[in-house]
Design a protein around this motif. Structure first.
Motif, PDB file in Angstrom:
ATOM      1  N   SER A 111      -3.762  -7.425  -0.977  1.00 27.22           N
ATOM      2  CA  SER A 111      -2.610  -6.645  -0.509  1.00 27.22           C
ATOM      3  C   SER A 111      -3.009  -5.182  -0.325  1.00 27.22           C
ATOM      4  O   SER A 111      -3.842  -4.655  -1.062  1.00 27.22           O
ATOM      5  CB  SER A 111      -1.443  -6.749  -1.493  1.00 27.22           C
ATOM      6  OG  SER A 111      -1.765  -6.125  -2.711  1.00 27.22           O
ATOM      7  N   HIS A 118       6.526  -6.331   1.409  1.00 27.91           N
ATOM      8  CA  HIS A 118       7.638  -5.489   0.945  1.00 27.91           C
ATOM      9  C   HIS A 118       7.719  -4.225   1.794  1.00 27.91           C
ATOM     10  O   HIS A 118       6.700  -3.618   2.124  1.00 27.91           O
ATOM     11  CB  HIS A 118       7.433  -5.098  -0.523  1.00 27.91           C
ATOM     12  CG  HIS A 118       8.493  -4.174  -1.044  1.00 27.91           C
ATOM     13  ND1 HIS A 118       9.800  -4.560  -1.218  1.00 27.91           N
ATOM     14  CD2 HIS A 118       8.438  -2.859  -1.417  1.00 27.91           C
ATOM     15  CE1 HIS A 118      10.507  -3.541  -1.684  1.00 27.91           C
ATOM     16  NE2 HIS A 118       9.701  -2.496  -1.817  1.00 27.91           N
ATOM     17  N   ASP A 119       8.937  -3.866   2.148  1.00 26.05           N
ATOM     18  CA  ASP A 119       9.210  -2.599   2.829  1.00 26.05           C
ATOM     19  C   ASP A 119      10.278  -1.892   2.011  1.00 26.05           C
ATOM     20  O   ASP A 119      11.418  -2.363   1.923  1.00 26.05           O
ATOM     21  CB  ASP A 119       9.694  -2.845   4.257  1.00 26.05           C
ATOM     22  CG  ASP A 119       9.902  -1.559   5.049  1.00 26.05           C
ATOM     23  OD1 ASP A 119       9.987  -0.480   4.430  1.00 26.05           O
ATOM     24  OD2 ASP A 119       9.982  -1.633   6.296  1.00 26.05           O
ATOM     25  N   SER A 120       9.916  -0.776   1.393  1.00 28.70           N
ATOM     26  CA  SER A 120      10.837  -0.080   0.491  1.00 28.70           C
ATOM     27  C   SER A 120      12.004   0.562   1.217  1.00 28.70           C
ATOM     28  O   SER A 120      13.026   0.882   0.600  1.00 28.70           O
ATOM     29  CB  SER A 120      10.077   1.000  -0.295  1.00 28.70           C
ATOM     30  OG  SER A 120       9.704   2.077   0.563  1.00 28.70           O
ATOM     31  N   THR A 140       1.567   4.233   2.853  1.00 21.73           N
ATOM     32  CA  THR A 140       2.620   5.243   2.677  1.00 21.73           C
ATOM     33  C   THR A 140       2.491   6.281   3.782  1.00 21.73           C
ATOM     34  O   THR A 140       1.387   6.585   4.245  1.00 21.73           O
ATOM     35  CB  THR A 140       2.514   5.945   1.314  1.00 21.73           C
ATOM     36  OG1 THR A 140       1.222   6.555   1.191  1.00 21.73           O
ATOM     37  CG2 THR A 140       2.731   4.970   0.172  1.00 21.73           C
ATOM     38  N   TRP A 176       0.363   6.462   8.534  1.00 20.82           N
ATOM     39  CA  TRP A 176       0.503   5.593   7.374  1.00 20.82           C
ATOM     40  C   TRP A 176      -0.887   5.394   6.769  1.00 20.82           C
ATOM     41  O   TRP A 176      -1.797   4.893   7.426  1.00 20.82           O
ATOM     42  CB  TRP A 176       1.090   4.248   7.788  1.00 20.82           C
ATOM     43  CG  TRP A 176       2.498   4.355   8.294  1.00 20.82           C
ATOM     44  CD1 TRP A 176       2.893   4.722   9.550  1.00 20.82           C
ATOM     45  CD2 TRP A 176       3.689   4.117   7.547  1.00 20.82           C
ATOM     46  NE1 TRP A 176       4.262   4.722   9.639  1.00 20.82           N
ATOM     47  CE2 TRP A 176       4.781   4.346   8.434  1.00 20.82           C
ATOM     48  CE3 TRP A 176       3.949   3.716   6.240  1.00 20.82           C
ATOM     49  CZ2 TRP A 176       6.101   4.195   8.036  1.00 20.82           C
ATOM     50  CZ3 TRP A 176       5.268   3.559   5.843  1.00 20.82           C
ATOM     51  CH2 TRP A 176       6.336   3.808   6.726  1.00 20.82           C
ATOM     52  N   GLU A 233       7.255   3.206   2.190  1.00 17.24           N
ATOM     53  CA  GLU A 233       6.171   2.444   1.570  1.00 17.24           C
ATOM     54  C   GLU A 233       6.225   1.010   2.067  1.00 17.24           C
ATOM     55  O   GLU A 233       7.258   0.341   1.974  1.00 17.24           O
ATOM     56  CB  GLU A 233       6.292   2.481   0.044  1.00 17.24           C
ATOM     57  CG  GLU A 233       5.161   1.765  -0.676  1.00 17.24           C
ATOM     58  CD  GLU A 233       5.281   1.887  -2.184  1.00 17.24           C
ATOM     59  OE1 GLU A 233       5.028   2.986  -2.719  1.00 17.24           O
ATOM     60  OE2 GLU A 233       5.655   0.880  -2.817  1.00 17.24           O
ATOM     61  N   ILE A 234       5.109   0.522   2.616  1.00 14.87           N
ATOM     62  CA  ILE A 234       5.022  -0.833   3.156  1.00 14.87           C
ATOM     63  C   ILE A 234       3.813  -1.530   2.522  1.00 14.87           C
ATOM     64  O   ILE A 234       2.699  -0.980   2.538  1.00 14.87           O
ATOM     65  CB  ILE A 234       4.862  -0.817   4.690  1.00 14.87           C
ATOM     66  CG1 ILE A 234       6.074  -0.158   5.359  1.00 14.87           C
ATOM     67  CG2 ILE A 234       4.673  -2.224   5.231  1.00 14.87           C
ATOM     68  CD1 ILE A 234       5.931   0.011   6.866  1.00 14.87           C
ATOM     69  N   ARG A 235       4.045  -2.721   1.987  1.00 17.35           N
ATOM     70  CA  ARG A 235       2.948  -3.495   1.394  1.00 17.35           C
ATOM     71  C   ARG A 235       2.749  -4.763   2.212  1.00 17.35           C
ATOM     72  O   ARG A 235       3.714  -5.499   2.488  1.00 17.35           O
ATOM     73  CB  ARG A 235       3.234  -3.843  -0.062  1.00 17.35           C
ATOM     74  CG  ARG A 235       2.026  -4.463  -0.784  1.00 17.35           C
ATOM     75  CD  ARG A 235       2.216  -4.534  -2.290  1.00 17.35           C
ATOM     76  NE  ARG A 235       3.109  -5.610  -2.690  1.00 17.35           N
ATOM     77  CZ  ARG A 235       4.345  -5.438  -3.126  1.00 17.35           C
ATOM     78  NH1 ARG A 235       4.847  -4.215  -3.211  1.00 17.35           N
ATOM     79  NH2 ARG A 235       5.095  -6.475  -3.479  1.00 17.35           N
ATOM     80  N   GLY A 274      -3.476   3.864   3.855  1.00 19.63           N
ATOM     81  CA  GLY A 274      -3.653   2.782   2.886  1.00 19.63           C
ATOM     82  C   GLY A 274      -5.123   2.499   2.632  1.00 19.63           C
ATOM     83  O   GLY A 274      -5.988   2.810   3.456  1.00 19.63           O
ATOM     84  N   THR A 286      -1.171  -1.335   0.425  1.00 18.82           N
ATOM     85  CA  THR A 286       0.067  -0.553   0.476  1.00 18.82           C
ATOM     86  C   THR A 286      -0.143   0.683   1.342  1.00 18.82           C
ATOM     87  O   THR A 286      -1.087   1.458   1.115  1.00 18.82           O
ATOM     88  CB  THR A 286       0.513  -0.129  -0.931  1.00 18.82           C
ATOM     89  OG1 THR A 286       0.760  -1.295  -1.713  1.00 18.82           O
ATOM     90  CG2 THR A 286       1.788   0.707  -0.863  1.00 18.82           C
TER      91      THR A 286
END
Length: 645
Positions: free
Chosen positions: A550, A533-535, A554, A513, A539-541, A515, A552
């Motif tokens: 923040s 947020h977890d899409s 991926t 991952w 993708e995790i923010r 970022g 992100t």
């Protein structure tokens, strides 16, 4: 002449009673009965038909050859209605291909709750009534016999053609005392069969690395080949419910199953290894596996007596220590993997994490495909890094994926939220009916604990006579190796068999991952971040609260690289992207575990029982059993297994 081989029943056009006709010999081919006896049927003829009648019987003793498929390689039916719950899309005819496309489109729009309902391990069973490959009069087995031997319990397009091929090649190694077929005849194009025959070819040509005393060339007049030719080999298949634990499937494969059909009220026997050995009046069988079927067979060896009922085992494309791809999909589902693969995987496995986990969280068999405690000899594989590849934190830290990842509820862990665990309410209903005051989260943790314990039991444990074959990319980077007995003189002839290039055979060795983490952020601060947020698609923010910043992350979504050539630095690529060579599904780090003690660059204690590893390439995971290199390895390995009897 061997069983089921068509015969020539004399010169046509002559009337019975003619002088010439009296000299004819009418030969009737025999077939093997269900009990293993050889018999033939002869029609009644007029009294003046004085021709000699002969029945041709193959009296060689039988060694059964039993194939165990991989995950999703067995058709499943619902227990209560008998309706089809799962059948892998067949693509071997135009009609089947159209049906497969319609099935994939329908699967694409399937919701998380409907997926859980359809793939509930306790509501489905394997069925031996799946479709059978088209068999003609010249084929060595009838459709009825193929179904009786369990062929209908495995994927038609992916597996049954090789079962048919093995039925022919194993039973007909010689004609009139001379080797024939793949044993002695190469394919000059290297497409349908290997460029070099089995006999007279050094197994190193096809990637063999052997234990001491193994790996010799099989000569046409050798005692080991003559010994092999003294037996018949009836080819069977045993499917299983791949949603349940591989340990339970190992039990079922050994004991067999009586499969009722609620619609016809009939029960069909899917024979197990014990049944098959008894049917053929033989003490042991030879086992062939693909992918997860290898784990099933290893559990059968450990817990259910297969060690004593198998002469030997051949594993193809086994995820011997699991694969990060299975864990990555906890957070992405299948659709982000791009192109046609993304469409197929999204349809079959779920488009995002919600749909994927609706099945995965309650299916112990697929859960056991996640990286095992000894994956890559315990090295971390779930990694968070900066764009330049600098690692900020990585797991498992001490070879403990259970606590570090699988039941970790923090933002970087893999325990699913309760909303993903039981969208259809099936598990909760079952728990309540059993009077269990267990939460969904606790139920998942308990299931996962059993999964990891099962994985740990398999470490370096194999049948005592095991042969393996697996892919580490394509054949495009391998120098052509000539046979020990033949040299290619025509410059236009291929120097190596056809197959997929390495760029099409990559997969996740690590899940990395990436970022934009500030250079002064260390692991403890990142661990304490708050999930924003977890899409569900990679993708995790997260929020670094003290910095009010923040970040992100991926994950590499496709198993592709922009450029793959002979100068590719694979260690650098693995560090930056997590992508390594394999067969498109199983990374070579997992497959290599089978070669511990044989392949010098593989760390770890020796894999007990593995006699030879064929380190190969050129084939996709699902189609490996159709490739010439795998075919060659199977035939060679069977001869070696028989020689050790």
């Amino acid at each position: 002449m061997s069983e089921n081989q068509p015969d020539n029943s004399g010169t046509r056009g002559q009337a019975s009673g003619d002088d010439d006709a009296e000299q004819e010999v009418v030969r009737l081919a025999s077939h093997t009965d269900e009990d293993g006896h050889s018999s033939a049927q002869a029609p009644l003829t007029p009294a003046d038909d004085t021709r000699t009648k002969e029945t041709l019987h193959d009296l060689r003793p039988i060694i059964p050859v039993i194939f165990i498929p991989g995950v999703m390689g067995s058709p499943l039916a619902t227990k209560d209605s008998g309706d089809a719950a799962w059948s892998a899309p067949n693509t071997d005819t135009i009609g089947a291909s159209l049906g497969a496309l319609c099935s994939l489109i329908a699967g694409w729009f399937r919701s998380a709750s409907s997926r859980e309902t359809l793939f509930d391990p306790e509501s489905v069973m394997v069925t031996p009534l799946g479709p059978i490959v088209d068999l003609g009069k010249k084929d060595p087995i009838t459709e009825k016999e193929a179904r009786r031997r369990g062929w209908g319990s495995v994927y038609r397009t992916g597996y049954q053609p090789v079962l048919l091929w093995l039925e022919q090649q194993l039973n007909n190694p010689m004609l009139l005392g001379k080797p024939e077929g793949a044993w002695i005849d190469p394919d000059p194009e290297g497409e349908k069969w290997a460029l070099h025959p089995v006999l007279g070819t050094d197994p190193k040509t096809y990637g063999a690395i052997a234990a001491a005393g193994k790996g010799e060339v099989i000569a046409p007049d050798s005692a080991e080949f003559r010994k092999f030719a003294k037996f018949r080999y009836r080819v069977y298949a045993i499917g299983y419910n791949w949603l349940q634990s591989n340990d339970l499937s190992g039990r079922d494969v050994m004991n067999g199953l009586d499969v009722p059909d609620p619609q016809t009220k009939k029960t069909t026997r899917l024979m197990g290894v014990t049944d098959i050995c008894e049917e053929n009046d033989t003490g042991k069988a030879i086992i062939l596996t693909h992918s997860m079927g290898g784990l099933v067979a290893r559990f059968a060896v450990l817990n259910y007596g297969l060690e004593g009922l198998a002469h030997g085992v051949f594993h193809g494309c086994q995820p011997a220590t699991g694969a990060p791809l299975a864990a990555k999909r906890f957070k992405t589902g299948g659709s982000p993997e791009g192109g046609m693969n993304g469409f197929i995987n999204g349809s079959l496995l779920g488009r995002d994490s919600d749909e994927f986990m609706a099945v995965m969280a309650n299916a112990p068999g697929p859960m056991e495909l996640t990286p095992m405690p000894d994956y890559h000899n315990g090295a971390p594989w779930w990694i968070f890094a900066r764009p330049d590849g600098q690692v900020v934190m990585q797991y498992p830290e001490h070879g403990d994926p259970y606590n570090d990842l699988y039941v970790n509820t923090k933002w970087y862990g893999l325990q699913p939220p309760d909303t993903q665990l039981d969208p259809a309410g099936i598990v909760k209903t079952r728990l309540n009916a059993g009077g269990l005051q267990t939460s969904l989260s606790d139920h998942y943790r308990s299931t996962m604990e059993t999964v990891v314990k099962n994985q740990s039991h398999l470490k370096n444990r194999y049948h005592g006579k095991t042969y393996v074959a697996y892919g580490e990319g394509g054949l495009d980077f391998r120098p052509p190796q000539s046979s020990t007995t033949t040299e290619a003189s025509d410059k236009n002839k291929p120097g190596i068999e056809k197959g997929d290039p390495t760029k099409n055979l990559l997969t996740w060795g690590n899940a990395i991952w990436t970022g934009d983490v500030p250079s002064d952020v260390q692991a403890p601060e990142l661990q304490a971040a708050k999930l924003l947020h977890d899409s569900g698609k990679g993708e995790i923010r997260v929020l670094l609260e003290q910095r009010k910043l923040s970040v992100t992350f991926t994950v590499q979504k496709t198993n592709t690289l922009p450029d793959v050539n002979a100068r590719t630095d694979w260690s650098k690529v693995a560090t930056k992207t997590g992508i390594i060579r394999g067969d498109g599904t199983v990374p070579v780090w997992s497959a290599d575990a089978q070669a511990r003690g044989l392949k010098p660059d593989v760390p770890g204690d020796p894999a007990k029982g593995v006699q030879m590893a064929f380190v190969q390439g050129g084939y996709q995971h699902m189609t490996s059993y159709a490739h010439p290199w795998t075919h060659w390895a199977i035939l060679y390995s069977v001869v070696q297994i028989v020689n050790d009897i």
